[in-house]
Write an enzyme that holds these catalytic residues in place. Sequence first.
Site, mmCIF file in Angstrom:
data_model
loop_
_atom_site.group_PDB
_atom_site.id
_atom_site.type_symbol
_atom_site.label_atom_id
_atom_site.label_comp_id
_atom_site.label_asym_id
_atom_site.label_seq_id
_atom_site.Cartn_x
_atom_site.Cartn_y
_atom_site.Cartn_z
ATOM 1 N N SER A 1 -2.763 -3.316 7.554
ATOM 2 C CA SER A 1 -2.898 -3.255 6.096
ATOM 3 C C SER A 1 -2.469 -4.527 5.370
ATOM 4 O O SER A 1 -2.609 -4.604 4.147
ATOM 5 C CB SER A 1 -2.104 -2.068 5.542
ATOM 6 N N LYS B 1 -4.960 -5.994 3.018
ATOM 7 C CA LYS B 1 -5.105 -5.618 1.607
ATOM 8 C C LYS B 1 -4.540 -6.664 0.650
ATOM 9 O O LYS B 1 -4.827 -6.626 -0.550
ATOM 10 C CB LYS B 1 -4.439 -4.260 1.364
ATOM 11 N N SER C 1 -0.868 1.905 -0.471
ATOM 12 C CA SER C 1 -1.632 1.392 0.674
ATOM 13 C C SER C 1 -2.852 2.257 0.964
ATOM 14 O O SER C 1 -3.212 2.492 2.123
ATOM 15 C CB SER C 1 -0.753 1.296 1.932
#
Length: 379
Positions: free
Chosen positions: A62, A65, A122
């Site tokens: 992640s 991102k 997230s």
Amino acid sequence: MTLIIQRLLLPLLLTLSLNIGAQGPAAPPPPELNVKGYLLIDFYSGRSLAEFNADERLEPASLTKIMTAYTVFRELASGRIKLSDPVMISENAWRTGGSKMFIEVGKQVVLEDLLKGMMIQSGNDASVALAEYVAGKVESFANLMNANAQRLGMTNSHFTNPNGLPDPELYTTARDIARVTRALIREFPQYYTWYSLPEFTYNGITQQNRNPLLKRDPTADGVKTGYTRAAGYCLVGSAKRGDMRLISVVMGAPSPKARAEASLALLNYGFRLYEADKLYPVTQPLVKLRVWAGEREEVAAVPQWDVVATIPRGQYGQLNAYVEKLPNIEAPLTRGDRLGDIVVRLGEEEILRVPLVAFEDLPKGGFWRQAKDSLLRLF
């Protein structure tokens, strides 16, 4: 052309005359960490303060991102999209697995909420919804991500999706992730503050910020966690103490506890062994430079952002700074036009270079002014 900055740097120059050549004690080695790769950098210069396998290609999970957010922020800055835009949620976004913001298919969600759902919670689903809204489909958005990576000099990165779900063609490095994080903080401080929000509520569901540093270090204000089985536990952290901001990247830790402790160890190492000095603020004109063919002969110049030198403790006397002026600066000039660079050295090493820009507009001069300057330039 090189100009020594004397007016604002006089105390520093006096210190140099007394202490030039003095060296502080050797810094202790950085902590040994059980991770696949890490990097600690100074935010203002981008210099590495500690690293291990910082250029090894790893799965970002992640941490992807961060680039997704940066890409959306650039679209916002262009005016092509707005925070208030309603975004229709597709079945593709709704079905995305992993961590979720819990958006619902067929409903509209304000773009700002999607950003916060991605940054704080997230949300993989929010990431896909943003990508589809900005670029039509995930693949096209990935192309935008890769274009931004190339522009930032992220030479060891390739993105295939906006959320970091496993893909053999999705990879980055600790150094590249630090590079986009630094750019995000510098270019979009108004949005970066969302990374420090402790929680976010959407659709009646409140989720806590996943970043453990926010609860363990009161000076930490970002940035992002990540995890997949292949990538391990990852964390990008940033903290600001006084004038110093550091960015840490930890990739491939064996547990959530290990990534948090590794991040704190890196940040504490940097803050303990280094100090930051704000040499020149962005708000104060630094020098006046000669301009040809303008209404006036000189223009005031300022740094594009605060000039903050982060150096090993006890080595302030080794600092030196000067201006490298662009040759033949000509009117017209608009406030913010680059006129040269402010270069800061620690001993013989260049540690910081900040663009020097016009503090004011300067229109082109009249016929006689231009004719006079044309003659002067001949001689």
